[in-house]
Design a protein around this motif. Structure first.
Motif, PDB file in Angstrom:
ATOM      1  N   ASN A   1       1.781  -7.970  -5.058  1.00  0.00           N
ATOM      2  CA  ASN A   1       1.698  -7.492  -6.441  1.00  0.00           C
ATOM      3  C   ASN A   1       0.565  -6.489  -6.640  1.00  0.00           C
ATOM      4  O   ASN A   1       0.044  -6.368  -7.757  1.00  0.00           O
ATOM      5  N   LYS A   2       0.178  -5.793  -5.625  1.00  0.00           N
ATOM      6  CA  LYS A   2      -0.882  -4.783  -5.770  1.00  0.00           C
ATOM      7  C   LYS A   2      -0.244  -3.431  -6.082  1.00  0.00           C
ATOM      8  O   LYS A   2       0.768  -3.060  -5.482  1.00  0.00           O
ATOM      9  N   LEU A   3      -0.894  -2.731  -7.019  1.00  0.00           N
ATOM     10  CA  LEU A   3      -0.355  -1.450  -7.472  1.00  0.00           C
ATOM     11  C   LEU A   3      -0.627  -0.351  -6.458  1.00  0.00           C
ATOM     12  O   LEU A   3      -1.754  -0.229  -5.980  1.00  0.00           O
ATOM     13  N   VAL A   4       0.410   0.441  -6.182  1.00  0.00           N
ATOM     14  CA  VAL A   4       0.258   1.558  -5.235  1.00  0.00           C
ATOM     15  C   VAL A   4       0.854   2.818  -5.871  1.00  0.00           C
ATOM     16  O   VAL A   4       1.938   2.766  -6.446  1.00  0.00           O
ATOM     17  N   PHE A   5       0.116   3.913  -5.769  1.00  0.00           N
ATOM     18  CA  PHE A   5       0.608   5.216  -6.236  1.00  0.00           C
ATOM     19  C   PHE A   5       0.821   6.118  -5.017  1.00  0.00           C
ATOM     20  O   PHE A   5       0.003   6.098  -4.090  1.00  0.00           O
ATOM     21  N   PHE A   6       1.885   6.892  -5.056  1.00  0.00           N
ATOM     22  CA  PHE A   6       2.088   7.864  -3.969  1.00  0.00           C
ATOM     23  C   PHE A   6       2.973   8.990  -4.470  1.00  0.00           C
ATOM     24  O   PHE A   6       3.623   8.863  -5.515  1.00  0.00           O
ATOM     25  N   GLU A   7       2.976  10.075  -3.723  1.00  0.00           N
ATOM     26  CA  GLU A   7       3.761  11.243  -4.144  1.00  0.00           C
ATOM     27  C   GLU A   7       5.016  11.387  -3.309  1.00  0.00           C
ATOM     28  O   GLU A   7       4.990  11.098  -2.110  1.00  0.00           O
ATOM     29  N   SER A   8       6.069  11.824  -3.960  1.00  0.00           N
ATOM     30  CA  SER A   8       7.287  12.202  -3.246  1.00  0.00           C
ATOM     31  C   SER A   8       8.186  12.947  -4.222  1.00  0.00           C
ATOM     32  O   SER A   8       8.242  12.604  -5.407  1.00  0.00           O
TER      33      SER A   8
END
Ligand code: SAM
Length: 489
Positions: free
Chosen positions: A439-446
């Motif tokens: 449940n850890k928040l992750v941001f990434f680009e695509s």
């Protein structure tokens, strides 16, 4: 008609609002984001702390002023402010509110709308409902990218409601095909007697939902594109205890897991647990079922035995400590969240220090920290003094918050360079945002549309509240763009 719902408080309220929305959608009403455009305003309230209650009254005052200018507006009040008994005093106090709905019971609004003649012809509704149901069952849903500023739509334009009771839930149009994670209540109410807690007064006694209804709810969500479900209860591991020879939460997880495999639901979570009801069988079930996530929410509330006794929590801090070790032993890679109340009646500086020390020792993944707020009719409000000053409560809250921030920053730093599996939930400020199994928040680009997908992300930056990463093979990770989000998403 158009409706707008404000949801305050816990995940159970989110699920209740979804239930009301579903019933309104089935009858042809439509959600609007701009609340001023709505004909029906509903505030789904929380009273667990005074500050939450104040928020509800603030919004009510605003709506009252607007209703004076336009008396056709319908105001509904739902949730714990209303409670499970007839809210006679509230009716007198708030004569401009048209409908009062107890928690998880939207019927009063539906009856009110019936009486206003706002309902379509019953047969037409039923026909539309059947068409809707067939459509959902026949059609494959495709995620499409939500456009900024406008509600997202799905690949098919559905008209009419589903009109089917027994657990089926229909999402508002703008969430169909775009909502990735949803809550499913499995236990309503609470029969525990924590001395500070107003919930049993307002949500009534513990009632488990029948398995068939839960299964129908989960299937209907899956068929509208939902990929993750969280089973909810005030004490979720009490599931089935009120049904003779009924299934327990471990059995229910097995059943829901099977449905998940059939319907393409990737992840299952459940919350909130109570330390006294977490059996080894339940923990082993979590470890054994691949779609059940290694994530446990089990409140501690205090780190001192006398305070725990005054709260009537029913366990000692040593038992809580043993439980945390047991959970970690049985569920590899598990994330554990807790709730803490600071400044409870009579809590001394030494007692608070013990809570601080326990939190420092156990190093949990998240702590929801609340300042004690005396609630009407509770034992602590009637029989104990609220004798910790507001300034001292704030000092204690901040001390725990600072400590927890440090702990989570350390835990999250271990993920640097690791590849984690992320369920993509939404687009946020130009990046994809999702969660790991823990449940850890992750941001990434695509540039690809990844909504609702499970993707592997290599972690390139970690902080206490979120992490950033990149898809393997991509080069665009941007370690300097830190997206400010609050500590409690
Ligand atoms: N039933 C779960 C348990 O084992 O305690 C948690 C559900 S409770 C409704 C949600 C959280 O609100 C509690 O864990 C507690 O930390 C907080 N809470 C409840 N009553 C409160 C009060 N009077 N003052 C401050 N926080 C409170």
């Amino acid at each position: 008609m158009h409706y707008h719902i404000w949801t305050l408080g816990c995940q159970m309220n989110t699920a209740d609002s979804q239930l009301l929305a579903s019933e309104l959608e089935k009858r042809g009403h439509r959600a609007v984001e701009d609340w001023q455009q709505a004909d029906i305003w509903v505030i789904n309230t929380c009273v667990v702390r005074q500050s939450a209650e104040d928020k509800a009254y603030g919004r009510l005052n605003q709506l009252n002023a607007l209703k004076k200018k336009d008396p056709t507006k319908i105001i509904g009040l739902m949730g714990c402010l209303v409670g499970v008994r007839d809210p006679l005093r509230l009716r007198r106090k708030l004569p401009y509110v048209d409908v009062f709905m107890p928690p998880s019971e939207p019927e009063a609004m539906l009856a009110f709308l019936d009486d206003r003649g706002a309902e379509a012809d019953a047969l037409a509704v039923e026909a539309a409902a059947r068409a809707m149901r067939d459509a959902i069952q026949d059609e494959e849903f495709h995620f499409i990218e939500p456009q900024p500023g406008t509600p997202a739509v799905v690949s098919r334009d559905y008209a009419g409601g589903m009109g089917h009771a027994g657990g089926d839930l229909i999402l508002p149009l703008h969430e169909r095909g775009t909502l990735v994670s949803a809550h499913v209540p499995v236990v309503y109410g609470c029969s525990h007697a924590c001395t500070y807690c107003i919930i049993p007064f307002r949500r009534g006694i513990e009632r488990s939902r029948p398995v068939g209804e839960i299964v129908a709810h989960v299937r209907s969500l899956a068929r509208q594109g939902v990929k993750e479900i969280t089973l909810l209860g005030q004490i979720v591991d009490r599931y089935g205890k009120d049904i003779p020879d009924g299934p327990d939460l471990a059995d229910l997880l097995h059943i829901v897991h099977e449905i998940a495999e059939e319907e393409g639901i990737a992840r299952i979570r459940f919350l909130t647990s109570h330390p006294n009801w977490m059996t080894d069988r339940l923990l082993d079930t979590v470890a054994a079922l691949p779609r059940v996530m290694p994530h446990i929410e089990v409140p501690n509330q205090a780190g001192d035995d006398d305070v725990l006794e005054n709260m009537k929590r029913g366990y000692t801090i040593e038992a809580y400590r043993r439980l945390i070790h047991r959970i970690r032993e049985r569920i590899p890679g598990v994330a554990i969240h807790t709730d803490i109340i600071v400044g409870f009646s009579g809590e001394t500086a030494e007692q608070f220090q013990r809570t601080y020390d326990v939190l420092a020792e156990l190093k949990l993944d998240k702590a929801h920290i609340a300042k004690y707020s005396p609630r009407p009719h509770t034992v602590s409000q009637r029989r104990m003094d609220d004798d910790v000053t507001p300034e001292e409560k704030e000092r204690r809250r901040k001390a725990l918050d600072d400590l927890q921030q440090q702990i989570v920053a350390e835990i999250n730093a271990r993920y640097l360079g690791e590849t984690v599996e992320v369920l993509v939930e939404e687009r946020h400020k130009g990046k994809w945002r999702g969660r790991t199994p823990q449940n850890k928040l992750v941001f990434f680009e695509s540039d690809r549309n990844l909504l609702g997908e499970l993707v592997n992300v290599e972690i390139t930056w970690t902080g206490p509240w979120s992490m950033q990463g990149r898809l393997p093979g991509s080069v665009e990770a941007d370690p300097v763009t830190i997206i400010p989000i609050s500590a409690q998403p």
